[in-house]
Design an enzyme around this catalytic site. Structure first.
Site, short mmCIF file in Angstrom:
data_model
loop_
_atom_site.label_atom_id
_atom_site.label_comp_id
_atom_site.label_asym_id
_atom_site.label_seq_id
_atom_site.Cartn_x
_atom_site.Cartn_y
_atom_site.Cartn_z
N SER A 67 0.83 -1.20 0.00
CA SER A 67 0.00 0.00 0.00
C SER A 67 0.87 1.26 0.00
O SER A 67 1.90 1.32 0.67
CB SER A 67 -0.89 0.01 1.24
OG SER A 67 -1.50 1.26 1.38
N LEU A 68 0.41 2.28 -0.72
CA LEU A 68 1.12 3.57 -0.76
C LEU A 68 0.68 4.48 0.39
O LEU A 68 1.27 5.52 0.61
CB LEU A 68 0.82 4.28 -2.08
CG LEU A 68 1.12 3.52 -3.37
CD1 LEU A 68 0.77 4.36 -4.58
CD2 LEU A 68 2.59 3.11 -3.42
N THR A 126 -9.39 -1.12 5.48
CA THR A 126 -9.67 -1.37 4.07
C THR A 126 -10.19 -2.78 3.86
O THR A 126 -10.50 -3.50 4.82
CB THR A 126 -8.41 -1.04 3.21
OG1 THR A 126 -8.79 -1.07 1.84
CG2 THR A 126 -7.27 -2.02 3.45
N LYS A 135 -14.37 -3.05 5.92
CA LYS A 135 -15.01 -1.74 6.05
C LYS A 135 -16.41 -1.83 6.67
O LYS A 135 -16.88 -0.87 7.28
CB LYS A 135 -15.07 -1.02 4.70
CG LYS A 135 -13.70 -0.55 4.22
CD LYS A 135 -13.79 0.18 2.89
CE LYS A 135 -12.40 0.53 2.38
NZ LYS A 135 -12.43 1.23 1.10
N GLY A 186 -17.76 -2.08 -2.77
CA GLY A 186 -17.40 -1.13 -1.71
C GLY A 186 -17.11 0.26 -2.25
O GLY A 186 -17.67 1.25 -1.77
#
Ligand code: NAD
Length: 296
Positions: free
Chosen positions: A17-18, A69, A73, A136
């Site tokens: 993930s960034l 995430t 969620k 989502g």
């Protein structure tokens, strides 16, 4: 110097993930001692049953907050004390703030898309909008579009039940918007009348290359908003640009959801332009062949 701030991201398959880099760089630019940890449920061989323990432990350890995430969620809501109005209406949380002993859920996916849309597609017609994908991300996007006063929103999904339930759940919240549900077979007819289309399926990600619908159906006057952001320029965006359409990349949503979460965690506005430049730099640097499952 201020006290140190620790935040984190809980999800599965989020090792690349960034989000941590974006938060930490913005924190450093604002003179904060800000650390952002990844808690990858898959890498830790944990399950959704461990979520309450992880969230409580983060609160006990003095974390300021968590981003949440895929696929937690919705399930995280059971663990929380309070929800923001928008998170309650959406039934999804991507940001949890630990504040005065309470765990408070927020949703910045919809606000992030909304802000990106305002900046990137200002002034576009919004009478008839088509949205492909009702998962989502699609739920957050549909909520943002309805909040902006779209007159008719047609939700299209490969799973017709999903499209129907997304449309139904928004109807009572946004009486001024007409919601319709359709399947992939209806796309040609829907796009023929659409002012704009938002793509919110995983098709176009590095792990799922391609386009979710035939882009030759796009008319030049139709605007196209993308939710996929790795790669930043998806096949859909390339095809839409070549047809003369106005386009919006999914990177804007990713940056603005992070900027809004940063503000919730730190109480300070983020510099979204600076965060966006950093994200472009990160995306540009990465080897696109090694991105499978790397989204947050
Ligand atoms: P999801 O699995 O919850 O939902 C995807 C939906 O797309 C499903 O309902 C599925 O039936 C439908 N679908 C798949 N292929 C289709 C097709 N060809 N035609 C019509 N419908 C189809 O996924 P999600 O969490 O909503 O994520 C979707 C994409 O959005 C992913 O690429 C994700 O990375 C991206 N995303 C981006 C941001 C951002 O900040 N830019 C935020 C969240 C998610």
């Amino acid at each position: 110097m201020d006290e140190s701030l620790v935040c984190g991201l809980i999800g599965t398959g989020i090792g690349k993930s960034l989000t941590p880099a974006m938060h930490e760089r913005e924190g450093a630019a604002q003179g904060l001692r800000y650390v952002y940890r990844i808690v990858d449920i898959e890498a830790l061989a944990l399950t959704v049953d461990d979520l309450p323990r992880l969230v409580d432990t983060a609160a006990d350890l003095g974390f300021r907050g968590l981003n949440i995430t895929h696929p937690f969620k919705q399930s995280v809501i059971d663990v929380l004390d309070e929800l923001s109005d928008d998170a309650a209406k959406l039934g999804a949380v991507n940001t949890v703030l630990f504040d005065q002993g309470k765990k408070i859920g927020h949703n910045t996916d919809w606000s992030g898309f909304g802000r990106s849309f305002e900046l990137g597609l200002a002034g576009v017609r919004m009478d008839q909008v088509a949205q492909i994908g009702a998962g989502g991300a699609g739920a957050a996007v549909a909520y943002a579009l309805a909040s902006k006063g779209v007159r008719t929103l047609t939700v299209i999904d490969a799973d017709p039940g999903r499209a129907r339930s997304a449309a139904r759940s928004l109807e009572s919240m946004f009486p001024a918007t007409e919601f319709a549900a359709a399947g992939p077979a209806d796309i040609a007819g829907v796009l023929a009348a659409a002012d704009g289309v938002v793509h919110a399926t995983p098709v176009g990600m590095v792990a799922h290359p391609g386009v979710a619908f035939d882009p030759s159906l796009l008319r030049p006057q139709t605007w196209v908003a993308e939710v996929v952001y790795r790669p930043a320029k998806t096949e859909l965006l390339i095809a839409a640009e070549s047809r003369g359409c106005r386009t919006l990349s999914g990177t804007g949503m990713a940056v603005h959801q992070a900027a809004d979460a940063f503000e919730i965690f730190t109480g300070r506005p983020a510099d979204a332009i600076r965060m966006s430049a950093h994200m472009q730099e990160l995306i540009g640097r990465e080897d696109t062949t090694s991105l499978a499952g790397a989204l947050s």
